[in-house]
Design an enzyme around this catalytic site. Structure first.
Site, short mmCIF file in Angstrom:
data_model
loop_
_atom_site.label_atom_id
_atom_site.label_comp_id
_atom_site.label_asym_id
_atom_site.label_seq_id
_atom_site.Cartn_x
_atom_site.Cartn_y
_atom_site.Cartn_z
CE LYS A 180 -7.44 -12.52 12.62
NZ LYS A 180 -8.08 -13.43 13.57
CD GLN A 240 -10.90 -13.35 15.94
OE1 GLN A 240 -10.55 -13.18 14.77
NE2 GLN A 240 -10.01 -13.53 16.91
CG ASP A 248 -7.51 -19.66 12.47
OD1 ASP A 248 -6.55 -18.87 12.41
OD2 ASP A 248 -8.57 -19.41 13.08
#
Ligand code: NAD
Length: 284
Positions: free
Chosen positions: A53, A97, A120
């Site tokens: 990422k 995460q 997200d």
């Protein structure tokens, strides 16, 4: 034989568009979009994901930063860090995460992220907007699936879409996105009866189960479009999807491979979402 939907190619074109717009807006606004990824603990798979990422963000001109916190981090410490990032005007996107260590409540962490920075798309505000069809941040994997279908000009309206899996991160949101595009949606899960028969009616099949080669070739309707979300290891430790690709490919009109299908789309959509939050924060 089915057309293989090339997730690498499609994701590259999305990343290219994001890169161009980032360059243009950086000039105009005087700063780059910022994406901060928090990693708690040392999970080896998560280490690779966060590095990818960060690397992709940098390639596109986004300020990607990883904050590494030890496994012993308390929930309070993590929430404090999120609060700091919520209040930092240079940070447009915050991603924690998953999975988190078991002493931390994932839902409380999701709730703590400013919905306007929730790249997200897992915050209940964004999930709620998705459900009622209002603009918000759409979770990356489901959004990537829709972008693939659009890129391939696959008609969704009026089609029978079958989704196997009802998780909050894939199955449920992709079902809603397909419903919004006027598919007739059936959501299947571990308690579904006669799954092969239901799959046989699918014009569009999304498999998000997490079981290697779970969907058999003889379940597939001729000409179906197959999106395989699964990332699994087979008995030889080879990376495979949820669908028996060799068999299904003979029946499908379009099919995504694993690897090189949905996977690369997810990260491209994370960058796309970061650009969207940057634009929102700058009233664009
Ligand atoms: P999950 O474990 O949260 O959900 C799995 C779903 O499958 C559940 O809803 C369950 O009801 C259903 N299921 C389990 N056994 C079943 C059965 N026998 N019959 C019918 N349904 C059954 O998983 P998830 O987070 O949605 O992920 C699914 C897969 O997709 C995993 O392999 C994961 O690694 C992969 N994934 C890939 C990406 C990507 O970027 N490509 C992103 C997220 C998840």
């Amino acid at each position: 034989m089915g057309n293989i939907i090339d997730g690498k190619k499609i994701s590259a074109s999305i990343k290219e568009e994001v890169k161009k717009e980032v360059e243009f807006l950086k000039e105009k606004i005087g700063r780059a979009p910022g994406l901060t990824v928090i990693l708690v603990g040392e999970d080896p798979a998560s280490q690779i994901y966060v590095k990818n990422k960060e690397k992709t963000a940098k390639e596109l001109g986004i300020n990607g930063e990883i904050i590494r916190m030890p496994r012993s981090t308390t929930q309070e410490e993590l929430l404090k860090k999120i609060d700091e990032l919520n209040n930092n005007p240079e940070v447009d996107g915050i991603l924690v995460q998953l999975p988190l260590p078991s002493h931390i409540d994932e839902f409380q962490v999701t709730l703590a992220i400013d919905p306007s920075k929730d790249v997200d798309g897992f915050h209940p505000v964004n999930m709620g907007k998705l459900l009622i069809g209002k603009p918000g941040i759409i979770p990356c994997t489901p959004y990537g699936i829709i972008k693939m279908l659009e890129y391939e000009k696959i008609e969704i309206e009026g089609k029978n879409a079958v989704i196997i899996g009802r998780s909050n991160i894939v199955g449920k949101p992709v079902s809603i996105l397909l419903l919004q595009r006027h598919a007739t949606v059936t959501i299947c899960h571990s308690r579904t009866k006669n799954l092969p028969d239901i799959v046989k009616g699918a014009d569009i099949l999304v498999a998000a189960v997490g079981k290697a080669k779970f969907v058999k070739g003889n379940w597939i309707k001729d000409g179906a479009v197959i999106i395989d979300v699964g990332i699994n290891r087979d008995e030889n430790s080879k990376l495979v999807g949820d669908v028996d690709f060799e068999e299904a490919e003979k029946k499908a009109s379009h099919i995504t491979p694993v690897p090189g299908g949905v996977g690369p789309m997810t990260i491209a959509m994370l960058m796309y979402n970061t650009l969207q939050t940057f634009k929102t924060h700058n009233s664009l």
